[in-house]
Motif scaffolding. Structure first.
Motif, PDB file in Angstrom:
ATOM      1  N   HIS A 153      15.865  31.316  18.145  1.00 21.92           N
ATOM      2  CA  HIS A 153      15.931  30.102  17.339  1.00 21.92           C
ATOM      3  C   HIS A 153      14.800  29.122  17.651  1.00 21.92           C
ATOM      4  N   TYR A 207      21.563  32.429  10.290  1.00 22.72           N
ATOM      5  CA  TYR A 207      20.742  31.630  11.200  1.00 22.72           C
ATOM      6  C   TYR A 207      20.593  32.369  12.532  1.00 22.72           C
ATOM      7  N   PRO A 208      19.441  32.357  13.175  1.00 21.88           N
ATOM      8  CA  PRO A 208      18.208  31.636  12.836  1.00 21.88           C
ATOM      9  C   PRO A 208      17.247  32.429  11.948  1.00 21.88           C
ATOM     10  N   LYS A 266      15.684  31.062   8.821  1.00 21.17           N
ATOM     11  CA  LYS A 266      14.605  30.086   8.948  1.00 21.17           C
ATOM     12  C   LYS A 266      13.225  30.717   8.751  1.00 21.17           C
TER      13      LYS A 266
END
Length: 214
Positions: free
Chosen positions: A117, A154-155, A158
Protein backbone atom coordinates in the motif's frame (compact mmCIF):
# COMPACT_ATOMS: atom_id res chain seq x y z
CA UNK A 1 -8.26 -33.07 -63.68
CA UNK A 2 -6.15 -32.44 -60.63
CA UNK A 3 -7.92 -32.20 -57.31
CA UNK A 4 -6.98 -29.99 -54.39
CA UNK A 5 -7.44 -30.74 -50.73
CA UNK A 6 -8.15 -27.83 -48.42
CA UNK A 7 -7.41 -28.13 -44.72
CA UNK A 8 -9.51 -25.93 -42.49
CA UNK A 9 -8.33 -25.22 -38.96
CA UNK A 10 -11.02 -25.97 -36.42
CA UNK A 11 -11.25 -22.97 -34.13
CA UNK A 12 -10.98 -23.78 -30.44
CA UNK A 13 -11.53 -21.36 -27.58
CA UNK A 14 -10.79 -21.06 -23.90
CA UNK A 15 -12.36 -17.91 -22.46
CA UNK A 16 -10.96 -14.95 -24.45
CA UNK A 17 -8.38 -16.91 -26.42
CA UNK A 18 -8.55 -18.85 -29.67
CA UNK A 19 -6.10 -21.08 -31.47
CA UNK A 20 -6.59 -18.72 -34.42
CA UNK A 21 -5.13 -15.81 -32.42
CA UNK A 22 -1.44 -15.05 -32.47
CA UNK A 23 -0.85 -14.85 -28.70
CA UNK A 24 2.03 -13.32 -26.73
CA UNK A 25 2.18 -14.21 -23.03
CA UNK A 26 4.34 -11.91 -20.90
CA UNK A 27 5.73 -12.51 -17.43
CA UNK A 28 4.93 -16.20 -17.26
CA UNK A 29 5.78 -17.80 -13.91
CA UNK A 30 5.87 -21.58 -14.17
CA UNK A 31 4.35 -21.43 -17.67
CA UNK A 32 1.18 -23.16 -16.47
CA UNK A 33 -1.04 -20.50 -18.07
CA UNK A 34 0.63 -21.08 -21.43
CA UNK A 35 0.23 -24.82 -20.97
CA UNK A 36 -3.46 -24.39 -20.12
CA UNK A 37 -4.06 -22.59 -23.43
CA UNK A 38 -1.97 -25.09 -25.36
CA UNK A 39 -3.89 -28.00 -23.86
CA UNK A 40 -7.24 -26.39 -24.74
CA UNK A 41 -6.07 -25.79 -28.31
CA UNK A 42 -4.30 -29.13 -28.70
CA UNK A 43 -1.40 -27.20 -30.19
CA UNK A 44 0.76 -24.22 -29.22
CA UNK A 45 2.18 -23.07 -32.54
CA UNK A 46 0.21 -19.81 -32.23
CA UNK A 47 1.70 -18.97 -28.80
CA UNK A 48 4.88 -17.14 -27.83
CA UNK A 49 5.36 -17.54 -24.07
CA UNK A 50 7.96 -15.41 -22.28
CA UNK A 51 9.49 -14.97 -18.86
CA UNK A 52 11.72 -12.31 -17.34
CA UNK A 53 13.52 -15.08 -15.45
CA UNK A 54 16.29 -17.10 -17.01
CA UNK A 55 15.83 -20.84 -17.37
CA UNK A 56 18.19 -21.38 -14.43
CA UNK A 57 16.16 -19.06 -12.22
CA UNK A 58 12.94 -20.78 -13.24
CA UNK A 59 14.42 -24.14 -12.29
CA UNK A 60 15.35 -22.98 -8.78
CA UNK A 61 12.23 -20.89 -8.17
CA UNK A 62 9.53 -23.32 -9.31
CA UNK A 63 11.08 -26.64 -8.26
CA UNK A 64 11.07 -28.15 -11.73
CA UNK A 65 7.44 -27.46 -12.63
CA UNK A 66 8.36 -24.65 -15.02
CA UNK A 67 10.95 -26.76 -16.83
CA UNK A 68 8.49 -29.64 -17.18
CA UNK A 69 5.79 -27.31 -18.49
CA UNK A 70 8.20 -25.72 -20.97
CA UNK A 71 9.15 -29.14 -22.30
CA UNK A 72 5.51 -29.98 -23.03
CA UNK A 73 4.93 -26.56 -24.59
CA UNK A 74 7.87 -26.95 -26.95
CA UNK A 75 6.60 -30.39 -27.97
CA UNK A 76 3.32 -28.68 -28.86
CA UNK A 77 5.08 -26.09 -31.02
CA UNK A 78 5.21 -23.15 -28.60
CA UNK A 79 7.98 -20.57 -28.88
CA UNK A 80 9.47 -20.02 -25.41
CA UNK A 81 11.71 -17.03 -24.65
CA UNK A 82 13.52 -16.07 -21.44
CA UNK A 83 14.93 -12.75 -20.28
CA UNK A 84 12.08 -10.80 -21.89
CA UNK A 85 11.41 -7.51 -20.09
CA UNK A 86 7.87 -6.13 -20.47
CA UNK A 87 9.33 -2.62 -20.64
CA UNK A 88 11.52 -3.34 -23.67
CA UNK A 89 9.91 -6.36 -25.31
CA UNK A 90 9.01 -4.58 -28.56
CA UNK A 91 12.76 -4.28 -29.24
CA UNK A 92 13.59 -7.91 -28.46
CA UNK A 93 15.47 -9.42 -31.43
CA UNK A 94 12.91 -12.19 -31.90
CA UNK A 95 9.79 -10.12 -31.21
CA UNK A 96 10.46 -6.71 -32.73
CA UNK A 97 9.04 -7.53 -36.16
CA UNK A 98 6.05 -9.52 -34.88
CA UNK A 99 2.41 -8.52 -34.39
CA UNK A 100 -0.07 -10.24 -32.08
CA UNK A 101 -3.84 -10.53 -31.72
CA UNK A 102 -3.65 -10.97 -27.96
CA UNK A 103 -0.88 -9.74 -25.64
CA UNK A 104 -1.43 -10.98 -22.09
CA UNK A 105 0.16 -10.13 -18.73
CA UNK A 106 -1.38 -11.90 -15.74
CA UNK A 107 -0.84 -10.30 -12.33
CA UNK A 108 2.02 -7.94 -13.20
CA UNK A 109 4.27 -7.12 -10.25
CA UNK A 110 7.44 -5.09 -9.75
CA UNK A 111 8.76 -7.26 -6.92
CA UNK A 112 8.62 -6.53 -3.21
CA UNK A 113 10.34 -3.23 -2.41
CA UNK A 114 8.16 -1.87 0.39
CA UNK A 115 4.63 -2.67 1.56
CA UNK A 116 1.96 -3.06 -1.13
CA UNK A 117 0.00 0.00 0.00
CA UNK A 118 3.03 2.33 0.04
CA UNK A 119 2.97 4.96 -2.68
CA UNK A 120 6.50 4.12 -3.85
CA UNK A 121 5.65 0.43 -4.23
CA UNK A 122 2.51 1.33 -6.18
CA UNK A 123 4.49 3.65 -8.46
CA UNK A 124 6.95 0.83 -9.19
CA UNK A 125 4.07 -1.45 -10.16
CA UNK A 126 2.63 1.30 -12.35
CA UNK A 127 5.96 1.66 -14.14
CA UNK A 128 5.92 -2.03 -15.03
CA UNK A 129 2.36 -1.88 -16.36
CA UNK A 130 2.95 1.41 -18.18
CA UNK A 131 6.00 -0.02 -19.95
CA UNK A 132 4.09 -3.16 -20.88
CA UNK A 133 1.22 -1.12 -22.31
CA UNK A 134 3.51 1.10 -24.38
CA UNK A 135 5.35 -1.85 -25.83
CA UNK A 136 2.14 -3.78 -26.35
CA UNK A 137 0.66 -0.92 -28.36
CA UNK A 138 3.48 -1.26 -30.89
CA UNK A 139 3.06 -5.03 -31.13
CA UNK A 140 -0.70 -5.27 -31.74
CA UNK A 141 -2.43 -6.19 -34.95
CA UNK A 142 -5.05 -3.70 -36.11
CA UNK A 143 -7.84 -5.36 -34.11
CA UNK A 144 -5.61 -6.85 -31.43
CA UNK A 145 -6.12 -6.60 -27.68
CA UNK A 146 -3.84 -6.11 -24.69
CA UNK A 147 -5.04 -7.99 -21.60
CA UNK A 148 -4.01 -7.34 -18.01
CA UNK A 149 -5.38 -9.55 -15.25
CA UNK A 150 -5.20 -7.72 -11.94
CA UNK A 151 -6.62 -7.68 -8.42
CA UNK A 152 -9.30 -5.03 -7.95
CA UNK A 153 -9.38 -4.67 -4.14
CA UNK A 154 -7.35 -2.07 -2.22
CA UNK A 155 -4.43 -1.36 -2.52
CA UNK A 156 -4.30 -2.86 -6.03
CA UNK A 157 -7.19 -0.63 -7.07
CA UNK A 158 -4.80 2.32 -6.61
CA UNK A 159 -2.70 1.26 -9.61
CA UNK A 160 -5.13 2.92 -12.04
CA UNK A 161 -4.89 0.29 -14.77
CA UNK A 162 -7.32 2.03 -17.13
CA UNK A 163 -5.40 5.30 -16.94
CA UNK A 164 -2.10 3.57 -17.60
CA UNK A 165 -3.59 2.15 -20.78
CA UNK A 166 -4.84 5.56 -21.89
CA UNK A 167 -1.34 7.02 -21.42
CA UNK A 168 -0.13 4.46 -23.95
CA UNK A 169 -2.71 5.10 -26.66
CA UNK A 170 -4.99 2.28 -25.57
CA UNK A 171 -8.61 2.40 -24.50
CA UNK A 172 -10.49 0.00 -22.27
CA UNK A 173 -12.91 -2.08 -24.32
CA UNK A 174 -14.17 -4.07 -21.35
CA UNK A 175 -13.29 -5.93 -18.16
CA UNK A 176 -14.33 -9.44 -17.20
CA UNK A 177 -14.16 -11.14 -13.83
CA UNK A 178 -11.27 -13.60 -13.61
CA UNK A 179 -11.60 -17.06 -12.08
CA UNK A 180 -8.44 -19.14 -11.98
CA UNK A 181 -10.40 -22.39 -12.11
CA UNK A 182 -11.73 -21.54 -15.56
CA UNK A 183 -8.16 -22.16 -16.72
CA UNK A 184 -7.51 -25.82 -15.82
CA UNK A 185 -3.98 -26.43 -14.63
CA UNK A 186 -3.08 -22.76 -14.22
CA UNK A 187 -1.37 -21.92 -10.93
CA UNK A 188 -0.64 -18.25 -10.26
CA UNK A 189 2.67 -17.92 -8.44
CA UNK A 190 4.70 -15.23 -6.73
CA UNK A 191 7.70 -14.23 -8.79
CA UNK A 192 9.71 -12.52 -6.06
CA UNK A 193 10.24 -12.33 -2.31
CA UNK A 194 10.96 -15.04 0.24
CA UNK A 195 7.85 -16.93 -0.90
CA UNK A 196 8.79 -16.83 -4.58
CA UNK A 197 7.32 -19.82 -6.38
CA UNK A 198 4.38 -20.12 -3.98
CA UNK A 199 0.81 -19.52 -5.12
CA UNK A 200 -1.23 -16.64 -3.70
CA UNK A 201 -4.94 -15.88 -3.23
CA UNK A 202 -6.16 -13.75 -6.10
CA UNK A 203 -9.29 -12.51 -4.35
CA UNK A 204 -11.49 -10.29 -6.49
CA UNK A 205 -9.81 -9.66 -9.82
CA UNK A 206 -10.59 -9.14 -13.46
CA UNK A 207 -9.09 -9.18 -16.92
CA UNK A 208 -8.91 -5.69 -18.42
CA UNK A 209 -9.10 -5.66 -22.22
CA UNK A 210 -7.56 -2.79 -24.17
CA UNK A 211 -7.59 -1.90 -27.85
CA UNK A 212 -5.84 0.85 -29.80
CA UNK A 213 -7.62 4.17 -29.37
CA UNK A 214 -6.51 5.41 -32.80
Amino acid sequence: MASSTFHFKEEKWIKHYSNCHRILLVGEGDFSFALCLATAFGDASNIVATSLDSQEMLRSKYFGSAIANIGILKDKGCTVLHGVDANTMSQHPYLKHMKFDRIVFNFPHAGFITREHDSYQISCHQDVVRGFMRNGFNMLTEKGEVHVTHKTAYPFSKWGIEGLGEESGLKLSGSVGFCRFEYPGYVNRKGAGHLAGETFPVGTCCTYKFVKSY
